[in-house]
Design an enzyme around this catalytic site. Structure first.
Site, short mmCIF file in Angstrom:
data_model
loop_
_atom_site.label_atom_id
_atom_site.label_comp_id
_atom_site.label_asym_id
_atom_site.label_seq_id
_atom_site.Cartn_x
_atom_site.Cartn_y
_atom_site.Cartn_z
N ASP A 132 -2.31 50.47 5.17
CA ASP A 132 -2.95 50.70 6.61
C ASP A 132 -3.13 49.63 7.61
O ASP A 132 -3.60 48.83 7.05
CB ASP A 132 -4.52 51.17 6.79
CG ASP A 132 -4.65 52.07 7.96
OD1 ASP A 132 -3.84 52.81 8.70
OD2 ASP A 132 -5.26 51.84 8.80
N GLY A 178 -43.15 49.82 36.98
CA GLY A 178 -43.67 50.87 36.89
C GLY A 178 -43.95 50.95 35.50
O GLY A 178 -43.09 50.77 34.92
N ASP A 179 -45.03 52.06 34.48
CA ASP A 179 -44.57 52.43 33.53
C ASP A 179 -44.53 53.55 33.33
O ASP A 179 -45.44 54.61 33.93
CB ASP A 179 -46.60 51.98 32.81
CG ASP A 179 -46.17 52.52 31.47
OD1 ASP A 179 -45.95 53.22 31.20
OD2 ASP A 179 -47.57 51.33 30.76
N PHE A 180 -43.42 54.18 32.61
CA PHE A 180 -43.29 55.36 32.57
C PHE A 180 -44.40 56.24 31.88
O PHE A 180 -44.08 57.78 32.52
CB PHE A 180 -41.90 56.02 32.34
CG PHE A 180 -41.27 55.55 30.96
CD1 PHE A 180 -41.82 55.72 29.85
CD2 PHE A 180 -39.85 54.36 31.21
CE1 PHE A 180 -41.13 55.35 28.85
CE2 PHE A 180 -39.69 54.09 30.16
CZ PHE A 180 -40.16 54.16 28.56
N ASP A 224 -38.74 50.15 36.15
CA ASP A 224 -39.13 49.95 34.59
C ASP A 224 -40.77 48.42 34.61
O ASP A 224 -40.91 48.51 35.67
CB ASP A 224 -37.85 48.42 34.03
CG ASP A 224 -37.54 48.12 32.67
OD1 ASP A 224 -38.93 48.28 31.82
OD2 ASP A 224 -37.01 48.35 31.69
N ARG A 283 -31.63 55.28 24.92
CA ARG A 283 -31.55 54.11 24.02
C ARG A 283 -33.28 53.77 24.77
O ARG A 283 -34.26 52.94 24.22
CB ARG A 283 -31.20 52.92 24.11
CG ARG A 283 -29.80 52.34 24.18
CD ARG A 283 -29.32 51.10 23.78
NE ARG A 283 -28.38 50.87 23.14
CZ ARG A 283 -27.11 50.53 23.76
NH1 ARG A 283 -27.27 50.17 25.46
NH2 ARG A 283 -26.06 50.37 23.58
O1 LIG Z 1 5.17 44.69 13.36
C1 LIG Z 1 4.98 45.17 12.93
N1 LIG Z 1 3.22 46.34 12.94
C2 LIG Z 1 3.23 47.33 12.41
C3 LIG Z 1 3.95 48.28 12.39
C4 LIG Z 1 3.88 49.73 11.56
O2 LIG Z 1 2.80 50.26 12.48
C5 LIG Z 1 2.79 51.18 11.22
C6 LIG Z 1 0.77 50.91 10.70
O3 LIG Z 1 0.70 52.09 10.12
P1 LIG Z 1 -0.22 53.03 9.29
O4 LIG Z 1 -0.51 51.35 8.60
O5 LIG Z 1 -1.41 53.60 10.03
O6 LIG Z 1 0.61 53.78 8.96
P2 LIG Z 1 2.08 54.93 9.00
O7 LIG Z 1 2.96 54.30 9.56
O8 LIG Z 1 1.35 55.64 9.91
O9 LIG Z 1 1.64 55.34 7.51
P3 LIG Z 1 0.89 55.63 6.54
O10 LIG Z 1 1.68 57.03 6.00
O11 LIG Z 1 0.92 54.73 5.41
O12 LIG Z 1 -0.32 56.18 7.19
C7 LIG Z 1 2.84 50.90 10.10
O13 LIG Z 1 4.15 51.73 10.01
C8 LIG Z 1 3.87 49.41 10.07
O14 LIG Z 1 4.57 49.34 9.27
C9 LIG Z 1 6.09 48.01 12.35
O15 LIG Z 1 6.45 48.15 11.78
N2 LIG Z 1 5.77 46.42 12.41
#
Ligand SMILES: O=c1[nH]cc([C@@H]2O[C@H](COP(=O)(O)OP(=O)(O)OP(=O)(O)O)[C@@H](O)[C@H]2O)c(=O)[nH]1
Length: 613
Positions: free
Chosen positions: A88, A503-505, A477, A520
């Site tokens: 990813d 004030g103090d609520f 506050d 919060r």
């Molecule tokens: O310079 C570049 N930067 C990024 C990319 C491409 O971007 C995507 C990133 O997305 P992700 O990691 O979620 O991957 P997906 O394409 O969705 O494929 P998955 O099935 O693995 O989730 C990635 O494809 C990079 O190659 C680029 O091409 N150039």
């Protein structure tokens, strides 16, 4: 051709790439790997705020992508592949995580953020080894991440739109493809280029070496831990049975004397294949990198606090890089100590080190220098000076429960001016980050007046008046807080369109208002005090807006855990779930309680009641 011997180790395994990314497919097949492609169906929707770092988020997403494919394939065939690879890629800038844009406007927002600046690209990778025994699937996950820094040139609006209209940004993290047209936007790259494209091949090979050739103890002294072995170190690495030339099999075919009795078989991840790499008859468990990071987490926090306290990020704000010696002079500290602290800050992603010296990352410029609009310097200082000590009592608080711990060393009376201001700075920093999202979580245009109870410096009140110019807002506050609010106003004076009432609520008369706001506040108090406060406001208004991190049904999200312990050591309050908040509000006559998310750290609930006669 397989240049990297470790890739050869995978040639006779059934390898699956759990990715739809054509770039990942291309990088791995160019490296000589043979694999099938099974895109993952895992929805990339993990709660980013619940991860301590952006790369932890990328790693977890990569892992879930790969695990989903491994499990699906196992279910279908009752036989999973040997190895599933997931990845990813994310882009981070100023504390924000950018993924693939959802539309052209989103791509424009991303590219405008990156324009003229430096950002980081992280790819998380998970290598899942699968083993099926008696139809049972056993999975072992190895994971890592790689960071690359990319600097964009200053780009005109026209060029950005031309690029967006090319269609290239849409399936790419951060909205650009460095390998194609997007390469023209980039001034420089520090680190692995392929990591930006979507797969850190070099680190992947190193990881395979770690997995398939765990160092023997005697080697540990002489082999540098993270280097890929030279090709001649592991010649002819085929997994084919009887090839006779795998150094692991113990012949001398380039095996460099690895054939001693009880020597390691070096076939793959120790846990999955029963490999004895220690020579003791037991397989070592997978390296617990995440756990070690957790154990060391307090050191990272303390380093950040100390750098804030010594004003390192102020010294470096918006300026040219400085050498350790110059910084040491400015912060009145030793050169050797300063250098170590600066290097730790580099490792934590807070500073960058170049030939010309150290400089702030954008994250540090925006959030760790003390004077920025979105500075969290005050929060870091309060964590250092106050929460750090309270947390030394966590064990006691856990043993005895909040009520026993409370009052012993709990919330300090906010005495000195310094402490008061530090408290207000901490609250202000947090409120500034979420004020706009809280103010816009619901349409509040039907209300004519609002009172923000415990509204501190008025950050939320200001956002409300900006969003609803006709809304009359009062901040209520404690007197010792109201006394200091002026120095938190952008113009250095209290604005005419908001009023501040001391004030103090729990004790004092509350200002009249159509809508009461508690941001919060409720989590600080036990149920009886929450009820006392709600009964004070309920008979007087038409609505209530409560901002809190609402506990979800599933086991508590990581982001809310520190806060929950914070409350345990400090107050008698606690975080609550939506049914709990809803119950409390309904008990006081509020109906139609609705929930909206205001970013990763806060949720907003709006309850209404018929206006008082
Ligand atoms: O310079 C570049 N930067 C990024 C990319 C491409 O971007 C995507 C990133 O997305 P992700 O990691 O979620 O991957 P997906 O394409 O969705 O494929 P998955 O099935 O693995 O989730 C990635 O494809 C990079 O190659 C680029 O091409 N150039």
């Amino acid at each position: 051709m397989v240049l990297s011997p470790v890739i050869g180790k995978l040639l006779h395994k059934r390898v699956v790439l759990a990715s739809a990314s054509p770039r990942r497919r291309e990088i791995l097949s160019h490296a000589g790997l043979r694999f099938e492609v099974v895109p993952s169906r895992f929805k990339e929707k993990l709660d980013k705020a619940s991860f301590p770092t952006p790369y932890a988020y990328a790693i977890e997403t990569a892992k879930q992508k790969a695990l989903e494919v491994a499990r699906r394939m196992h279910q279908k065939d009752l036989r999973a592949p040997d190895v599933v690879i997931g990845a990813d890629t994310i882009v981070t800038i100023g504390g924000l995580i950018l993924e693939k844009p959802v539309d052209k406007q989103d791509a424009y927002r991303m590219l405008s953020r990156l324009n003229g600046k430096e950002h980081s690209v992280f790819t998380g990778v998970a290598i899942v080894h699968c083993c099926t025994t008696d139809a049972q699937l056993d999975l072992e996950v190895s994971e890592f991440h790689e960071e690359t820094t990319v600097k964009f040139s200053e780009l005109s609006e026209e060029l950005l739109w031309e690029y967006i209209d090319s269609g290239e940004p849409m399936d790419k993290a951060g909205g650009y493809g460095i390998q194609a047209l997007g390469g023209m936007l980039v001034e420089h790259v520090r680190g692995d280029f392929l990591n930006v494209v979507g797969f850190p091949l070099n680190h992947f090979c190193k990881k395979l070496v770690e997995l398939y050739y765990p160092p023997r103890r005697e080697d540990l002294q002489r082999v540098k831990h993270d280097s890929i072995p030279a090709v001649d170190t592991f010649e002819n690495l085929s997994d084919v049975e009887g090839s006779g030339s795998d150094p692991a099999q113990g012949d001398d075919g380039g095996g460099h004397g690895r054939a001693e009795a009880g020597g390691d078989k070096r076939q793959g991840p120790a846990g999955m294949q029963g490999t004895d790499s220690t020579g003791t008859g037991e397989s070592p468990p997978p390296f617990p990198a995440g756990l070690l990071e957790l154990i060391d987490g307090f050191k990272a926090s303390k380093a950040l606090f100390v750098a804030c306290k010594l004003n390192v990020f102020d010294v470096l704000k918006d300026g040219a890089p400085l050498k350790a010696m110059d910084i040491a002079g400015k912060i009145d500290a030793s050169v050797c100590g300063t250098e170590r602290l600066l290097d730790v800050c580099v490792a934590l992603g807070l500073l960058e080190k170049t030939d010309r010296g150290y400089r702030n990352t954008e994250l540090a410029d925006v959030h760790l220098a003390s004077d920025g609009e979105y500075s969290l310097h005050g929060l870091a200082m309060r964590s250092n000076d106050h929460f750090w000590n309270l947390f030394t009592d966590l064990e006691l608080a856990v043993r005895e429960g909040a009520s026993a711990a409370f009052g012993r060393k709990a919330e300090e009376p906010v005495q000195s001016k310094h402490k008061k201001l530090q408290f207000m700075r901490a609250m202000h920093g947090l409120a500034m980050l979420t004020a706009h999202q809280v103010a816009t979580a619901f349409d509040l245009s039907r209300f004519t007046s609002a009172c923000d109870l415990g509204g501190c410096t008025g950050a939320l009140a200001r956002a409300l008046t900006q969003e609803y110019p006709r809304l009359k807002v009062t901040v209520f506050d404690l007197p010792e807080v109201i006394e200091h609010v002026t120095c938190f106003q952008p113009e250095g004076r209290r604005p005419d369109w908001m009023s501040f009432t001391p004030g103090d609520f729990f004790k004092d008369d509350l200002p009249e208002a159509d809508l009461y706001i508690l941001s919060r506040i409720l989590h600080e108090w036990p149920d009886d005090k929450v009820c006392e406060l709600l009964s004070r406001v309920s008979s007087r208004c038409g609505g209530i807006l409560v901002a809190e991190k609402v506990l979800e049904d599933k086991p508590a999200a990581r982001g809310s855990l520190p806060s929950s312990l914070n409350l345990l050591v400090r107050t008698q309050g606690r975080e609550r779930s939506l049914p709990e908040y809803r119950g409390l509000l309904e008990r006081h006559g509020f109906r139609d309680v609705r929930l909206a998310h205001a970013g990763d750290r806060l949720d907003v609930m709006l309850g209404t009641r018929a206006s008082p006669p």
